[in-house]
Design an enzyme around this catalytic site. Structure first.
Site, short mmCIF file in Angstrom:
data_model
loop_
_atom_site.label_atom_id
_atom_site.label_comp_id
_atom_site.label_asym_id
_atom_site.label_seq_id
_atom_site.Cartn_x
_atom_site.Cartn_y
_atom_site.Cartn_z
N ASP A 168 5.98 -12.53 -5.07
CA ASP A 168 6.02 -11.07 -5.04
C ASP A 168 7.06 -10.55 -6.03
O ASP A 168 8.00 -11.26 -6.38
CB ASP A 168 6.41 -10.58 -3.65
CG ASP A 168 5.22 -10.53 -2.70
OD1 ASP A 168 4.08 -10.72 -3.16
OD2 ASP A 168 5.45 -10.29 -1.50
N LYS A 227 2.89 -6.25 -6.33
CA LYS A 227 2.22 -5.04 -5.88
C LYS A 227 3.17 -3.89 -6.19
O LYS A 227 4.01 -3.51 -5.38
CB LYS A 227 1.92 -5.11 -4.38
CG LYS A 227 0.91 -6.19 -4.01
CD LYS A 227 0.61 -6.17 -2.53
CE LYS A 227 -0.43 -7.22 -2.18
NZ LYS A 227 -0.76 -7.22 -0.74
#
Length: 409
Positions: free
Chosen positions: A204, A226
């Site tokens: 991430d 994201k």
């Protein structure tokens, strides 16, 4: 492991290292002070039939006895206490008692470790530690030197700097690893260990970036960022990436910011892998919901001030698809910690004010918490929406609402 420079009192003594399997075997500890307190947990973990002989103990040792982890004979040592014993540890501050125990042990051919005089003992207790199923034990004759060597070896094993890592035998599968709030030192020992074993790392954007720089060149790193209003890797694609690489025989680490299960969609990834027959290990991480406020001088609870704290996702604001009962939240007196709420904070503050939360309630926003870029902005519930815009706050940021914001000044 032995070292070439022993303590002067043990000069010329060469111990023979051996691992004792003490499960179910009688072990006697004489003395209930600080030395015994340090030594007992390892003996308990070994499954020994543990008998402690001492008139008094520390509170921690007493708690071990109360929990049934050992049998405490609340009296002084007496000759005959070592009958049918496999191993004895002497840890009193009375030289006469220690000498008497050593003499009985010698007569009965029971190995005896002495905390006061290693040269008079027949066994030495090593400085020991554990890593990934291995026990590291160091004997030098000098306890401080032994402990320092042990710590250096364990640190090398845990951060992957010792070459022994290349001989790992970990099979294919997936590990969901919580990387913590951002500071690379705040990943757990187990998380760092698994990262050092990875063939593939799916990371991430909130995972500690510095940890990726430590990976060997052969490790494939896949960006699963994201980014709000920016690049986006769909969750379904992330799930399939984990499955595909694991089924190709790779050990995959899904490196996530914070904790995998605190708004991290770790549960979805776990279920997807299990449905596909892929084994999964879950390693909890330090959640930003408590660590980032702490790093900014905010305790999420404080005695006499709050009896609860509530962690809420601000990804979906009031009036949208939010599952949060904002009216109930407004009626609480404890701390509110909002994650992913930067662009929704004005609407959230308005909703809390609407349902009775005082306008002068302190609010703090901590951006890039625990990293070198950390900044803290203070406001009130009435002003926080404008303050976030004026100060140009961007994600990631943790927002804390409640009296704890001001408790440490």
């Amino acid at each position: 492991m032995t070292a070439p420079h022993p303590h002067p009192s043990t000069q010329g003594l060469t111990p023979y290292p051996v691992g004792l399997l003490l499960a179910g075997r009688r072990v006697v500890v004489i003395g209930g002070g600080q030395v015994a307190q340090r030594r007992l947990p390892a003996l308990i973990a070994a499954g020994a039939d543990l008998h402690l002989i001492a008139p008094a103990t520390t509170p921690a040792v007493s708690a071990m006895a109360d929990a049934g982890e050992l049998t405490w004979h609340q009296r002084p040592y007496a000759d005959g206490d070592l009958a049918d014993t496999w191993y004895v540890l002497v840890a009193t501050d009375d030289p006469d008692v220690n000498t008497a125990v050593s003499a009985e042990a010698e007569r009965l051919r029971v190995f005896c470790s002495r905390s006061d005089d290693a040269s008079a003992a027949t066994a030495w207790t090593p400085a020991s530690g554990h890593d990934a199923g291995a026990t590291v034990a160091v004997l030098t004759g000098d306890p401080r030197h032994s402990a320092a060597l042990r710590d250096s070896i364990l640190a090398g094993l845990r951060d992957g700097s010792l070459a022994a890592r290349q001989y790992r035998a970990r099979g294919a599968g997936v590990a969901l690893v919580g990387g913590g709030p951002g500071d690379p030192d705040l990943i757990t020992v187990r998380g760092r260990r698994l990262l050092a074993d990875a063939d593939v790392v799916v990371a991430d954007r909130l995972a500690p970036r510095e940890l990726l720089a430590e990976l060997p060149p052969h490790v494939e790193v896949i960006d699963a960022s994201k980014i709000p209003y920016g690049r986006y890797m769909a969750q379904e694609a992330i799930n399939q990436t984990l499955i595909d690489h694991a089924k190709a025989g790779k050990f995959v680490v899904r490196l996530k910011g914070g904790d995998p299960y605190v708004f991290g969609r770790g549960g979805e990834e776990l279920l997807a892998c299990l449905d596909a027959g892929v084994p999964v290990t879950v390693v909890p991480g330090i959640s930003s919901s408590i660590s980032v406020p702490a790093a900014a001088g905010i305790p999420v609870t404080h005695r006499g001030l709050t009896h609860e704290f509530t962690v809420i996702s601000g990804h979906v604001g009031p009036g949208e698809r939010s599952l949060t009962n904002w009216q109930a939240v407004a009626g609480m007196t404890g701390t509110l910690v909002l994650l992913m709420a930067v662009d929704k904070i004005a609407a959230i503050a308005a909703e809390l004010l609407k349902h009775g939360r005082p306008a002068d309630t302190p609010v703090a926003v901590v951006q890039e918490g625990t990293t070198s870029a950390q900044r803290r902005i203070d406001a009130t519930l009435a002003t926080i929406g404008d303050t976030v815009l004026t100060e140009g706050i961007k994600p990631p940021a943790v927002i804390v609402i409640g009296d704890v914001v001001d408790v440490l000044g």
